[in-house]
Scaffold this motif. Structure first.
Motif, mmCIF file in Angstrom:
data_model
loop_
_atom_site.group_PDB
_atom_site.id
_atom_site.type_symbol
_atom_site.label_atom_id
_atom_site.label_comp_id
_atom_site.label_asym_id
_atom_site.label_seq_id
_atom_site.Cartn_x
_atom_site.Cartn_y
_atom_site.Cartn_z
ATOM 1 N N ARG A 233 0.830 -1.205 0.000
ATOM 2 C CA ARG A 233 0.000 0.000 0.000
ATOM 3 C C ARG A 233 0.865 1.256 0.000
ATOM 4 O O ARG A 233 0.527 2.269 0.613
ATOM 5 C CB ARG A 233 -0.990 0.012 1.170
ATOM 6 N N GLN A 234 2.001 1.192 -0.669
ATOM 7 C CA GLN A 234 2.832 2.368 -0.931
ATOM 8 C C GLN A 234 3.369 3.015 0.341
ATOM 9 O O GLN A 234 3.565 4.219 0.391
ATOM 10 C CB GLN A 234 2.039 3.414 -1.724
ATOM 11 N N ALA B 126 3.239 7.120 -10.553
ATOM 12 C CA ALA B 126 4.109 7.580 -11.646
ATOM 13 C C ALA B 126 4.002 9.087 -11.843
ATOM 14 O O ALA B 126 2.902 9.606 -12.020
ATOM 15 C CB ALA B 126 3.754 6.858 -12.938
ATOM 16 N N PRO B 127 5.129 9.808 -11.863
ATOM 17 C CA PRO B 127 5.099 11.261 -12.076
ATOM 18 C C PRO B 127 5.025 11.604 -13.562
ATOM 19 O O PRO B 127 5.844 12.376 -14.081
ATOM 20 C CB PRO B 127 6.424 11.723 -11.457
ATOM 21 N N LEU B 128 4.048 11.031 -14.245
ATOM 22 C CA LEU B 128 3.841 11.299 -15.667
ATOM 23 C C LEU B 128 2.995 12.561 -15.791
ATOM 24 O O LEU B 128 1.825 12.578 -15.418
ATOM 25 C CB LEU B 128 3.148 10.106 -16.332
ATOM 26 N N ARG B 129 3.595 13.610 -16.321
ATOM 27 C CA ARG B 129 2.964 14.930 -16.276
ATOM 28 C C ARG B 129 2.541 15.430 -17.650
ATOM 29 O O ARG B 129 2.258 16.621 -17.826
ATOM 30 C CB ARG B 129 3.918 15.922 -15.615
ATOM 31 N N PHE C 36 12.101 9.544 -14.777
ATOM 32 C CA PHE C 36 12.093 8.745 -13.552
ATOM 33 C C PHE C 36 12.535 7.329 -13.884
ATOM 34 O O PHE C 36 12.395 6.864 -15.022
ATOM 35 C CB PHE C 36 10.729 8.758 -12.848
ATOM 36 N N LEU C 37 13.092 6.659 -12.878
ATOM 37 C CA LEU C 37 13.567 5.285 -13.015
ATOM 38 C C LEU C 37 12.825 4.410 -12.020
ATOM 39 O O LEU C 37 12.910 4.617 -10.805
ATOM 40 C CB LEU C 37 15.070 5.201 -12.742
ATOM 41 N N GLY C 38 12.087 3.430 -12.552
ATOM 42 C CA GLY C 38 11.415 2.465 -11.695
ATOM 43 C C GLY C 38 12.322 1.291 -11.418
ATOM 44 O O GLY C 38 12.772 0.608 -12.342
ATOM 45 N N LEU C 39 12.609 1.063 -10.135
ATOM 46 C CA LEU C 39 13.523 -0.013 -9.733
ATOM 47 C C LEU C 39 12.761 -1.159 -9.078
ATOM 48 O O LEU C 39 11.955 -0.928 -8.173
ATOM 49 C CB LEU C 39 14.552 0.510 -8.720
ATOM 50 N N ARG D 32 8.817 7.731 -5.321
ATOM 51 C CA ARG D 32 7.452 7.256 -5.103
ATOM 52 C C ARG D 32 7.520 5.752 -4.855
ATOM 53 O O ARG D 32 8.266 5.040 -5.531
ATOM 54 C CB ARG D 32 6.570 7.525 -6.328
ATOM 55 N N LEU D 33 6.731 5.281 -3.914
ATOM 56 C CA LEU D 33 6.640 3.857 -3.609
ATOM 57 C C LEU D 33 5.442 3.281 -4.334
ATOM 58 O O LEU D 33 4.413 3.949 -4.482
ATOM 59 C CB LEU D 33 6.505 3.650 -2.104
ATOM 60 N N THR D 34 5.528 2.037 -4.794
ATOM 61 C CA THR D 34 4.462 1.438 -5.572
ATOM 62 C C THR D 34 3.760 0.338 -4.780
ATOM 63 O O THR D 34 4.300 -0.198 -3.804
ATOM 64 C CB THR D 34 4.987 0.833 -6.890
ATOM 65 N N THR D 35 2.560 -0.034 -5.223
ATOM 66 C CA THR D 35 1.825 -1.109 -4.554
ATOM 67 C C THR D 35 2.368 -2.489 -4.917
ATOM 68 O O THR D 35 1.902 -3.486 -4.370
ATOM 69 C CB THR D 35 0.325 -1.052 -4.903
ATOM 70 N N ASP D 36 3.341 -2.545 -5.814
ATOM 71 C CA ASP D 36 4.042 -3.794 -6.110
ATOM 72 C C ASP D 36 5.342 -3.884 -5.326
ATOM 73 O O ASP D 36 6.209 -4.701 -5.641
ATOM 74 C CB ASP D 36 4.335 -3.904 -7.610
ATOM 75 N N GLN D 37 5.505 -3.008 -4.337
ATOM 76 C CA GLN D 37 6.660 -3.009 -3.427
ATOM 77 C C GLN D 37 7.949 -2.564 -4.114
ATOM 78 O O GLN D 37 9.041 -2.932 -3.693
ATOM 79 C CB GLN D 37 6.846 -4.390 -2.782
ATOM 80 N N ASN D 38 7.823 -1.760 -5.152
ATOM 81 C CA ASN D 38 8.984 -1.226 -5.856
ATOM 82 C C ASN D 38 9.113 0.259 -5.587
ATOM 83 O O ASN D 38 8.345 0.841 -4.818
ATOM 84 C CB ASN D 38 8.854 -1.506 -7.359
ATOM 85 N N ILE D 39 10.080 0.912 -6.227
ATOM 86 C CA ILE D 39 10.322 2.334 -5.997
ATOM 87 C C ILE D 39 10.605 3.034 -7.317
ATOM 88 O O ILE D 39 11.241 2.464 -8.216
ATOM 89 C CB ILE D 39 11.496 2.540 -5.004
#
Length: 598
Positions: free
Chosen positions: A114-115, A157-160, A379-382, A413-420
């Motif tokens: 839950r982020q 996601a900071p997609l603007r 941004f880079l999703g890890l 930003r933290l994701t609900t899939d436990q990623n960053i």
């Protein structure tokens, strides 16, 4: 069956309900019992109240047997969970969490589904310091647990390019403030006088609990989850929430939300009336009407949710007992009061509530890898395996984050899939950041399999008191085996969700995954965990899966799946996903496949 609004339900109350009612706004004896130097734990009644403050009392289950032999009690500690709406966190806050974990916890942090962030291994003497310091870095643990609205989720996601996700983030912040309990207990217990430096309550407790027009005296019957998503990007599993808000866009304009009610993953297999569920489509409302509709839904659950049996206390059961049409009428009947609470004129929302918009979820994106933000930055999703941030051998993830957040990355930003997601990066930083990651043994999505990329697990053993089997510690090995099998079958590039939990409570959302593994029992002789294997959910998160095999030993999970994977490879339709294939073929037919299939 006792329905939510029956006289019996209004009279009968569980022990937890009585504790909440007598707690003086969630204060209870928390302050005194935390200060008691004679014990390393708190009584059960206080553990129930501490959840509202963001912490669970646990013990190290790996040590139970050895400590019993030594005549010792359990090795108690606390898990502390943050409330981080939409998963937004600054570099200073992330570094602060790492410092707190190193100095007062077990040295690791864990990104949740839950982020938010959890810290583990906090002993009682350090609990006050941990929660206080979290507040000092301008985060909070209030309502991260307990029978209230939990952390409000939205697409991180900071997609603007079109501003839609910025609107979701802003709404998530507004909702989080609106649904926060009004009691001053949190401030009183966890804040100290800065001038004297002494641990003390800033003000004494009031003679009566503060009025809370949304939650009332006893708060909600059980936890309540809210999430916001977009039709073309259901990255938060919006249908899994008690209250899902699915944004409907026309071009670059957010015109409203489909209100989804009654999602929830927890279940008790031994009880026929317990089940996981996806939310149902209730109505369509305009963005400016969000707070009143949220308030009305919460209040209906407050007044008609089951307070006698906590296994039947989630919103999904209230709706199941009442029926969706009757539930909608109840929500409409509460709109005037909700509008008053929100400070808008009576009749602002239409009655009856409009039917849901025809649009629904069409796509999912985990936002991993490099992406342009639309504002000139990247941004880079890890990927973070099971959300655990630590240094372990050649993988020095915690050290990498210390370097990155100390001078290269301003926020995440933290994701609900436990990623960053590492955000607001300049294009020229790419090589430097990739070098730092490689230097610390941290993989990007280019270096991991799809099986690992789309998998995650709950913590389970050794700290979760509800865990039946391993989960976080078992899933990496299962993925190792599965990777080999998929590679041999030419399915290495296949994308499908894999989620594992150590018990049926469903914290890792296993029941709508394409492959769900749920802890069921432990073999009395070997100690090996046994799991229920679920198949047939969807990558979009809009379909429940079904039981494929029950009581499968941990060592037999991948061999049990092999004939299904072979059949999928040989007989799938064009572009058919693994979940869609299993759903089309059906569990009965899949169960008849020979274990010796080629």
């Amino acid at each position: 069956m006792t329905t939510s609004d029956s006289p019996e339900n209004k009279i009968k109350k569980s022990k937890v309900e009585r504790i909440k009612e007598a707690s003086l706004g969630l204060r209870g004896n928390i302050a005194a019992e935390l200060a008691d130097p004679t014990t390393d734990c708190v009584p059960d009644e206080t553990t129930k109240l501490l959840k509202f403050h963001g912490t669970y009392q646990q013990d190290d289950r790996d040590l139970r047997k050895s400590r019993r032999k030594e005549g010792l009690g359990k090795a108690y500690s606390f898990m502390v969970r943050n409330r981080i709406p939409g998963g937004k966190i600054t570099a200073a806050q992330f570094l602060g969490e790492l410092d707190i974990a190193d100095e007062l916890g077990n040295g690791t942090i864990r990104i949740t589904t839950r982020q938010s962030i959890q810290l583990h291994g906090v002993v009682k003497d350090n609990l006050w310091g941990v929660i206080h310091r979290i507040n000092e870095i301008k985060l909070s643990t209030q309502s991260a647990c307990g029978d209230v609205t939990r952390n409000v989720c939205c697409c991180p996601a900071p997609l603007r390019q079109n501003g839609l996700r910025d609107q979701l983030q802003q709404l998530a912040d507004e909702i989080a403030v609106h649904v926060r309990p009004k009691t001053g207990a949190y401030h009183e217990i966890w804040i100290k006088d800065r001038e004297t430096g002494e641990r003390e309550q800033v003000v004494g407790p009031p003679p009566e609990a503060e009025p809370d027009p949304i939650y009332g005296k006893a708060y909600l019957p059980r936890k309540f989850k809210i999430g916001l998503a977009l039709c073309d990007d259901n990255c938060i599993d919006v249908y899994d929430n008690d209250l899902g808000l699915l944004g409907i866009a026309e071009g670059d304009r957010l015109v409203g939300f489909n209100v989804l009610v009654g999602g929830g993953m927890g279940t008790t297999p031994s009880k026929a009336n317990c089940f996981p569920a996806l939310a149902k489509r209730l109505a369509f409302i305009k963005p400016e009407h969000l707070l009143p509709i949220i308030t009305a839904v919460i209040m209906v659950q407050r007044d008609f949710g089951n307070r006698a049996d906590r296994s039947q206390a989630r919103l999904k059961y209230t709706i199941h007992d009442m029926g969706l049409a009757a539930f909608k009428e109840k929500v409409e009947s509460y709109l005037s009061e909700a509008e008053s609470i929100c400070g808008v004129p009576d009749g602002t929302l239409p009655r009856p509530l409009p039917d849901p918009h025809s649009d629904d979820v069409t796509a999912h994106n985990d936002h991993l890898g490099w992406h342009e933000q639309g504002d000139g930055k990247w941004f880079l999703g890890l990927p973070i395996e099971n959300g655990r941030v630590k240094d372990d051998g050649n993988l020095r993830l915690k050290s990498a984050f210390r370097v990155l957040f100390a001078g290269h990355v301003s926020n995440a930003r933290l994701t609900t899939d436990q990623n960053i997601l590492l955000c607001d990066l300049e294009q020229g930083q790419r090589s430097t950041i990739e070098h730092i990651l490689a230097e610390h043994g941290v993989d990007t999505i280019d270096n991991i399999s799809n099986a690992r990329r789309f998998s995650f697990a709950c913590p389970a053993l050794p700290t979760c008191g509800l865990a039946v089997t391993e989960s976080e510690r078992a899933l990496p090995g299962i993925i190792d085996e599965l990777e080999t099998e998929l590679s041999q079958l030419g399915l290495a590039k296949e994308q499908f969700t894999i989620r594992m939990t150590g018990c049926p409570n469903g914290c890792a959302r296993p029941y709508n995954a394409e492959l769900g593994l749920v802890g069921r029992s432990v073999d009395g002789k070997s100690g090996e965990g046994r799991y229920t294997v679920f198949l047939g959910g969807s990558l979009l998160g809009t379909r429940m899966n079904e039981v494929f095999k029950d009581q499968v030993p941990r060592s037999e999970i991948v061999p049990t799946l092999r004939p299904v994977l072979v059949h999928f490879h040989q007989n799938r339709e064009a572009d058919e996903s693994f979940g869609d294939f299993c759903h089309r073929i059906g569990m009965e037919a899949l169960g008849k496949l020979s274990p010796s299939s080629p």
